[in-house]
Design an enzyme around this catalytic site. Structure first.
Site, PDB file in Angstrom:
ATOM      1  N   GLY A  12      19.492 -12.403  -1.719  1.00 36.68           N
ATOM      2  CA  GLY A  12      20.442 -12.793  -2.476  1.00 36.68           C
ATOM      3  C   GLY A  12      21.839 -13.036  -1.484  1.00 36.68           C
ATOM      4  N   SER A  14      23.535 -15.539   0.178  1.00 37.12           N
ATOM      5  CA  SER A  14      24.241 -16.758   0.213  1.00 37.12           C
ATOM      6  C   SER A  14      25.888 -16.861  -0.285  1.00 37.12           C
ATOM      7  CB  SER A  14      23.521 -17.680   0.013  1.00 37.12           C
ATOM      8  OG  SER A  14      23.031 -17.891  -1.191  1.00 37.12           O
ATOM      9  N   ASP A  66      12.389 -16.971  -2.683  1.00 37.82           N
ATOM     10  CA  ASP A  66      12.448 -16.450  -4.206  1.00 37.82           C
ATOM     11  C   ASP A  66      11.838 -14.768  -4.034  1.00 37.82           C
ATOM     12  OD1 ASP A  66      12.159 -15.366  -6.834  1.00 37.82           O
ATOM     13  OD2 ASP A  66      10.654 -17.118  -7.399  1.00 37.82           O
ATOM     14  N   ASN A  93      19.998  -7.174  -3.225  1.00 43.46           N
ATOM     15  CA  ASN A  93      21.211  -7.581  -3.643  1.00 43.46           C
ATOM     16  C   ASN A  93      20.877  -8.861  -4.824  1.00 43.46           C
ATOM     17  OD1 ASN A  93      24.207  -8.300  -4.356  1.00 43.46           O
ATOM     18  ND2 ASN A  93      23.387 -10.154  -3.363  1.00 43.46           N
ATOM     19  N   TYR A 158      18.966  -7.797 -18.640  1.00 38.51           N
ATOM     20  CA  TYR A 158      19.450  -7.527 -17.453  1.00 38.51           C
ATOM     21  C   TYR A 158      19.973  -6.004 -17.191  1.00 38.51           C
ATOM     22  CZ  TYR A 158      23.348  -7.819 -13.981  1.00 38.51           C
ATOM     23  OH  TYR A 158      24.185  -7.429 -12.790  1.00 38.51           O
ATOM     24  N   ALA A 160      17.979  -3.680 -18.598  1.00 40.52           N
ATOM     25  CA  ALA A 160      16.731  -2.951 -18.341  1.00 40.52           C
ATOM     26  C   ALA A 160      16.445  -3.063 -16.902  1.00 40.52           C
ATOM     27  CB  ALA A 160      15.537  -3.448 -19.278  1.00 40.52           C
ATOM     28  N   LYS A 162      18.663  -3.459 -14.128  1.00 43.92           N
ATOM     29  CA  LYS A 162      19.632  -2.805 -13.303  1.00 43.92           C
ATOM     30  C   LYS A 162      19.350  -1.269 -13.671  1.00 43.92           C
ATOM     31  CE  LYS A 162      20.972  -6.417 -11.163  1.00 43.92           C
ATOM     32  NZ  LYS A 162      20.874  -6.451  -9.808  1.00 43.92           N
TER      33      LYS A 162
END
Length: 169
Positions: A12, A14, A66, A93, A158, A160, A162
């Site tokens: 991730g 970009s 992905d 990330n 989210y 859960a 993280k």
């Protein structure tokens, strides 16, 4: 701290924190590869980041991928190691949100976040671990969020995912 002679991979990479991480690694001397999702990024933005890294005198490789797909992690790491000759640093990330109160959240929203934020970390850690073990060196950095520790209304999926990333670190 110099990272000269190191090769890094940022998932991730970009935009946002990922983009800043890619540039920070390059500015400290690392060659950097990063993943991105094609439908979320204009090709010119990805090309601009590759050019910015190369202007630092470092090599850069952008790979559309992905992170939630186990096989794609294998392909990314294989491509990177073939192109650059190794790997020393992994920065997990990549992350997404699909906010909604849990009683209105559908399974697709839940799965998308867990698959990207948590399974994505597993996919890449699983893939780089044999390389790092064989080299007897390697660093893994998992980018998380305060919401993984304290939670936030409407972000059960989210939070859960993280919290799981913190546990993997």
């Amino acid at each position: 701290m110099t990272l000269s002679g190191n090769i890094a991979l940022v998932t991730g990479g970009s935009l946002g924190i990922g983009r800043a991480t890619v540039m920070a690694l390059a500015n400290r001397g690392a060659d950097v590869a990063f993943t991105y999702l094609g439908y979320r990024r204009e090709k010119s933005e990805v090309s601009d980041l590759v050019s910015a890294v190369e202007k630092t005198g470092r090599r850069c490789l952008a790979v559309e991928s992905d992170v939630s797909a186990f096989g794609e992690a294998q392909n990314v790491v294989s491509t990177l190691t073939a192109e650059f000759g190794g790997l020393h640093i992994l920065v997990n990330n990549a992350g997404i949100t699909r906010d909604g109160v849990v009683w209105k959240m559908d399974e697709e929203q839940w799965d998308a976040v867990i698959d990207t934020n948590l399974k994505g970390c597993f996919n890449y850690i699983r893939e780089v671990s044999p390389i790092f073990r064989e080299q007897k060196r390697g660093k893994i950095v998992n980018i998380s969020s305060i919401n993984g520790m304290r939670g936030k209304f409407g972000q059960a999926n989210y939070s859960a995912s993280k919290a799981g990333v913190i546990g993997l670190t």
